[in-house]
Design an enzyme around this catalytic site. Sequence first.
Site, PDB file in Angstrom:
ATOM      1  N   HIS A  51     -14.598  44.622  -9.858  1.00  0.00           N
ATOM      2  CA  HIS A  51     -15.468  44.785 -11.024  1.00  0.00           C
ATOM      3  C   HIS A  51     -14.849  45.696 -12.082  1.00  0.00           C
ATOM      4  O   HIS A  51     -15.407  45.819 -13.176  1.00  0.00           O
ATOM      5  CB  HIS A  51     -16.828  45.320 -10.583  1.00  0.00           C
ATOM      6  N   ARG A  76      -9.449  47.936  -4.176  1.00  0.00           N
ATOM      7  CA  ARG A  76     -10.352  46.813  -3.908  1.00  0.00           C
ATOM      8  C   ARG A  76      -9.886  45.623  -4.724  1.00  0.00           C
ATOM      9  O   ARG A  76      -9.822  45.693  -5.953  1.00  0.00           O
ATOM     10  CB  ARG A  76     -11.803  47.149  -4.269  1.00  0.00           C
ATOM     11  N   GLU A 155     -21.390  42.766   2.847  1.00  0.00           N
ATOM     12  CA  GLU A 155     -22.363  42.924   1.757  1.00  0.00           C
ATOM     13  C   GLU A 155     -23.186  41.667   1.505  1.00  0.00           C
ATOM     14  O   GLU A 155     -23.731  41.488   0.426  1.00  0.00           O
ATOM     15  CB  GLU A 155     -21.665  43.391   0.467  1.00  0.00           C
ATOM     16  N   ASP A 181     -24.804  44.858  -3.356  1.00  0.00           N
ATOM     17  CA  ASP A 181     -24.872  43.427  -3.052  1.00  0.00           C
ATOM     18  C   ASP A 181     -25.729  43.160  -1.827  1.00  0.00           C
ATOM     19  O   ASP A 181     -26.471  42.168  -1.781  1.00  0.00           O
ATOM     20  CB  ASP A 181     -23.458  42.864  -2.837  1.00  0.00           C
TER      21      ASP A 181
HETATM   22  C1  3PY Z   1     -21.767  47.013  -3.528  1.00  0.00           C
HETATM   23  O1  3PY Z   1     -22.528  47.974  -3.365  1.00  0.00           O
HETATM   24  O2  3PY Z   1     -22.110  45.837  -3.512  1.00  0.00           O
HETATM   25  C2  3PY Z   1     -20.355  47.280  -3.755  1.00  0.00           C
HETATM   26  O3  3PY Z   1     -19.571  46.364  -3.811  1.00  0.00           O
HETATM   27  C3  3PY Z   1     -19.928  48.694  -3.956  1.00  0.00           C
HETATM   28  O4  3PY Z   1     -19.820  48.940  -5.303  1.00  0.00           O
HETATM   29 MG    MG Z   2     -20.405  44.483  -3.889  1.00  0.00          MG
END
Ligand code: 3PY
Ligand code: MG
Length: 264
Positions: A51, A76, A155, A181
């Site tokens: 992101h 990441r 996630e 997420d």
């Molecule tokens: C989330 O919380 O979904 C992440 O990817 C961390 O930023």
């Molecule tokens: Mg995320």
Amino acid sequence: MGGAMIDGFAERIRSGNSGGLISAWIGIPDPLFVNHLAQEAFDAVVLDMQHGVWDMTSAANGIGQGRLAGKPVVVRIPVGDFAMASRLLDAGASGIIAPMINSVADASAFANATKYPPLGERSWGPTLAMNHTGLPAASYLATANTETVAIAMIETRAALDAADDILAVDGIDGIFIGPSDLSIALSNGARLAPDTPEMDVVLKQLIERCRAHGKFACVFGSNGVRAGELLRMGFDFVIAGADTQQLRAGAAGAIAAARKVQSD
Ligand code: 3PY
Ligand code: MG
């Protein structure tokens, strides 16, 4: 500070008794941001290519700035970009966080790109990593699988269901939970609610699964207070907010302080 000490990062995060590591999280794609934030008492720096706005060149230079400050840099990658994962290890990243790892197949593909045989099929070419660590080729090859870490993000609902199987994949060193997420997934898109008691139940269960597999647990915390709570929960590695939030919070605090003194 030598490369070997930075690469002790893998041992610290795996040890289960690091005391809990706190990492910076940087999306603004300028290596000089790494230069500045690495001066603070962070244990590591994460560059966010999912992101955030980093490209390969700026990320490689960001890793260099972390090395200069004696801080391990973890990156990441964008979703599914496992070719990028191995390029970043070549550039000297100490670890890779892969978002949206939802199945054993995802986890295996990720491990494949980030580990040399027999664990995977990472391709040879760590020129910058050898420059940074000072290791000759044979030593780099012999130690890279243990000195760098592959971290799978949990996630989604599918990832939660497959968490045990993902943790069982050789070459996956630990998991990183994305509470934003995950909260969207668990509410079927109704809510962004990463910091709730319901989420804490899930987080604690995932820490237990990591312990059962002898692997480490990482998580995103949206601010310092939340990061402290997550460390108390037992996480091995936490984020205490992103660069943009920290920058704006600092600016907002300075403006508020100035206006307060002006009107006192
Ligand atoms: C989330 O919380 O979904 C992440 O990817 C961390 O930023
Ligand atoms: Mg995320």
